[in-house]
Design a protein around this motif. Structure first.
Motif, short mmCIF file in Angstrom:
data_model
loop_
_atom_site.label_atom_id
_atom_site.label_comp_id
_atom_site.label_asym_id
_atom_site.label_seq_id
_atom_site.Cartn_x
_atom_site.Cartn_y
_atom_site.Cartn_z
N SER B 178 0.83 -1.21 0.00
CA SER B 178 0.00 0.00 0.00
C SER B 178 0.86 1.25 0.00
O SER B 178 0.57 2.21 -0.71
N THR C 136 -15.98 1.02 -1.89
CA THR C 136 -14.93 1.32 -0.92
C THR C 136 -15.45 1.17 0.50
O THR C 136 -14.80 0.56 1.36
N ALA C 140 -13.84 -1.55 2.94
CA ALA C 140 -13.12 -0.97 4.07
C ALA C 140 -13.79 -1.37 5.38
O ALA C 140 -13.10 -1.68 6.37
N ALA C 143 -12.76 -4.84 6.09
CA ALA C 143 -11.38 -4.91 6.56
C ALA C 143 -11.26 -4.43 8.00
O ALA C 143 -10.62 -5.09 8.83
N VAL C 176 -5.50 0.17 5.13
CA VAL C 176 -6.91 0.41 4.87
C VAL C 176 -7.18 1.91 4.83
O VAL C 176 -7.93 2.40 3.98
N GLY C 179 -5.74 3.13 1.57
CA GLY C 179 -6.53 2.64 0.44
C GLY C 179 -7.88 3.33 0.34
O GLY C 179 -8.27 3.81 -0.74
N SER C 180 -8.59 3.41 1.47
CA SER C 180 -9.93 3.99 1.40
C SER C 180 -9.86 5.47 1.08
O SER C 180 -10.69 5.99 0.32
N TRP C 198 -7.24 -0.11 -5.16
CA TRP C 198 -7.28 -0.02 -3.70
C TRP C 198 -8.40 -0.88 -3.13
O TRP C 198 -8.25 -1.49 -2.07
N MET C 202 -7.81 -3.83 -0.37
CA MET C 202 -8.56 -3.95 0.90
C MET C 202 -9.33 -5.26 0.96
O MET C 202 -9.51 -5.82 2.05
N SER C 203 -9.79 -5.77 -0.21
CA SER C 203 -10.46 -7.07 -0.20
C SER C 203 -9.49 -8.17 0.22
O SER C 203 -9.84 -9.05 1.01
N PHE C 205 -6.90 -7.77 2.11
CA PHE C 205 -6.70 -7.55 3.54
C PHE C 205 -7.82 -8.23 4.34
O PHE C 205 -7.57 -8.99 5.28
#
Lengths: 54, 253, 224
Positions: B178, C136, C140, C143, C176, C179-180, C198, C202-203, C205
């Protein structure tokens, strides 16, 4: 002029080099010291048959 | 100078009441020799870099530290997995020792990275992908260590820490990914810490750095492992003694 | 199958508890709105900073107020030996984990919708890219709740849990947050294609944490 500048830059980086090496080697030494001292203190409390490495 | 102080420590631990043994003593001496060679080549014999100047010498301690911080994380995750699977205390202690030494090397990486950044970039900190993920690694390790050092029963501490340790490597991967995307999406590719091409004595210095630091890492993990083992013995014995005392009280009254 | 019905049972119990105690309603939601107002105080509202920083502020507000909701979800279990009762209930540990995750996720979703409205009203952010925004929010939330529940149990029942949970959870949730926030930025700036990677990250994760939670919850429950 440019040579003098390069020289100044070169001497300018040495403190950073020295600090890095001193901190890393000093840190290792300090950690080793603390670990060994803790080990010695704890060893006295534990019977030797439980300290299988010695 | 600093290596000498470490030397008197590392070599004099062969007494009967210590965490040292013949193997670790030999290992300690070899480590010191390797560190001496590293100082000789890294600080004196190797030349300054054309682009980075003398600052390149920081690489010889920075890069091995960074690598070993990741090695320590792998050790922690492997130890945690085996502990959860087999209930092996040996592996749990390996995980603990690995995490603590990894935290030490992560601290080295951060400090040397910043000291390299100041003369090279002009600032101590840039939001470089590698530096940022190393900082996140430090925080993840501190979390693991905080759980492992809870004031609770061994089972509780060990099991909860093992869950955190199990997720350490996956977290490190996701964080790195990330952070890399985050930085590369917004600006040109980050400045690389390693020089473009390292050759000759510089390459040899870096290679020596890897060997010396790996030896030091092994020495530290072994000793830390033994200290952790002793701590648990003292803990368990203290509990046994307390129980015996209570039983004796019961008999008298 | 049993695992899922157990999960449903636990989630229903937790949500019913939240509905009746109204702690989330009376404390967590006001706190979330307070955070939004504090950001406006800290950043000058006249210079358009708030609108520009909306994605970041929104997700930081979600994380902090979500942390409160998670703390709450486990302090409920710690009291009066409920943990022992849960263990004796014979419910599958994985089911308990999924159930708690589900209830945390539902609370987070409510919080996120309210904060979204708050951001649109208070910061004057115009909302575009609905599909990406909703995707998202879903991943998120998954996650945050999967990781939050797992680390919530790691910290549960300890005297230091209020300080330990943020230390454990916030570094873990850093990807997260990144990403979010980036995905929201992409959606709001009208370039949704930049946001989808992203969502994927997160998926992954959330998937890692679901697996870890399902397998890790057993050992955690049988301790002490």
């Amino acid at each position: 002029m440019s040579n003098a500048l390069i020289l100044a830059e070169a001497t300018g980086t040495w403190p950073y080099v020295a600090a890095s090496w001193a901190l890393v080697l000093g840190g290792m030494g300090a950690y080793a010291l603390v670990t060994v001292v803790r080990g010695r203190r704890l060893s006295k409390k534990v019977p030797s048959e439980k300290r299988r490495w010695s | 100078m600093t290596t000498e102080t470490a030397g008197s420590v590392e070599t004099s631990d062969s007494g009967p009441t210590s965490t040292g043994s013949r193997t670790t003593m030999i290992l300690g001496i070899v480590t010191l020799i390797a560190l001496g060679v590293l100082v000789l080549f890294g600080l004196i014999l190797s030349p300054a870099d054309e682009n980075q100047g003398e600052a390149v010498r920081i690489m010889y301690v920075h890069v091995p530290s960074a690598t070993l911080s990741y090695v320590g994380c792998f050790l922690t995750t492997i130890g945690s997995v085996v502990y959860l699977w087999r209930k092996s205390q040996w592996w749990e202690l390996v995980a603990y020792a690995g995490a603590e030494v990894a935290a030490l090397f992560t601290a080295f990486t951060l400090v040397t990275g910043m000291l390299w950044g100041r003369p090279t970039w002009g600032v101590f900190w840039v939001w470089d992908a590698r530096l940022t993920s190393e900082a996140m690694l430090m925080l993840l390790l501190l979390g693991y260590l905080a759980v492992r050092r809870l004031a609770a029963d061994y089972e509780v501490r060990a099991k909860r820490a093992a869950i955190v340790g199990l997720l350490l490597v996956p977290n490190v991967f996701i964080v790195r990914q990330s952070v890399q995307w985050w930085r590369t999406l917004h600006q040109t590719p980050t400045l690389s810490l390693s020089g473009a091409e390292i050759q000759g004595l510089m390459l040899f210095s870096l290679f020596t750095g890897f060997i010396a630091f790996t030896l030091a890492f092994i020495w530290m993990v072994i000793h830390r492992f033994r200290v952790a083992w002793l701590e648990e013995q003292v803990d368990a014995e203290g509990l046994d003694a307390a129980i015996a005392e209570r039983r004796a009280e019961g008999v008298i009254s | 199958m049993i695992m899922l019905s157990d999960a449903w049972l636990i989630a229903r119990k937790d949500l019913k508890l939240e509905l009746r105690s109204r702690v989330a309603l009376n404390q967590v939601i006001p706190f979330a709105i307070l955070v939004l107002v504090l950001f406006a105080f800290a950043l000058d509202p006249d210079r358009g900073l708030l609108e520009k920083a909306t994605p970041g502020l929104y997700w930081v507000a979600v994380l902090f107020s979500g942390l409160l909701a998670m703390q709450r979800s486990f302090s409920v279990e710690a009291a009066d030996g409920v943990t022992d009762a849960l263990r004796l209930s014979g419910l599958a540990p994985a089911g308990i984990y999924l159930g708690k995750t589900l209830s945390v996720a539902v609370q987070l979703l409510v919080l996120e919708v309210l904060l979204g409205v708050g951001v649109a009203v208070l910061y004057g952010t115009s909302i575009t890219g609905w599909l990406l925004l909703i995707a998202t929010i879903v991943v998120a939330t998954a996650a945050i709740s999967t990781a939050g529940t797992l680390f919530g149990v790691v910290a549960a029942g300890l005297r230091v849990r209020e300080t330990l949970l943020p230390l454990l959870l916030l570094p873990v949730l850093a990807p997260v947050l990144i990403g979010s926030t980036r995905a929201f930025e992409a959606a709001l700036s009208g370039t949704p294609s930049e946001g989808w990677p992203w969502v994927g990250l997160m998926s992954v994760f959330a998937a890692v944490y679901v697996v870890a939670g399902i397998f890790g919850f057993g050992p955690l429950m049988e301790e002490s």
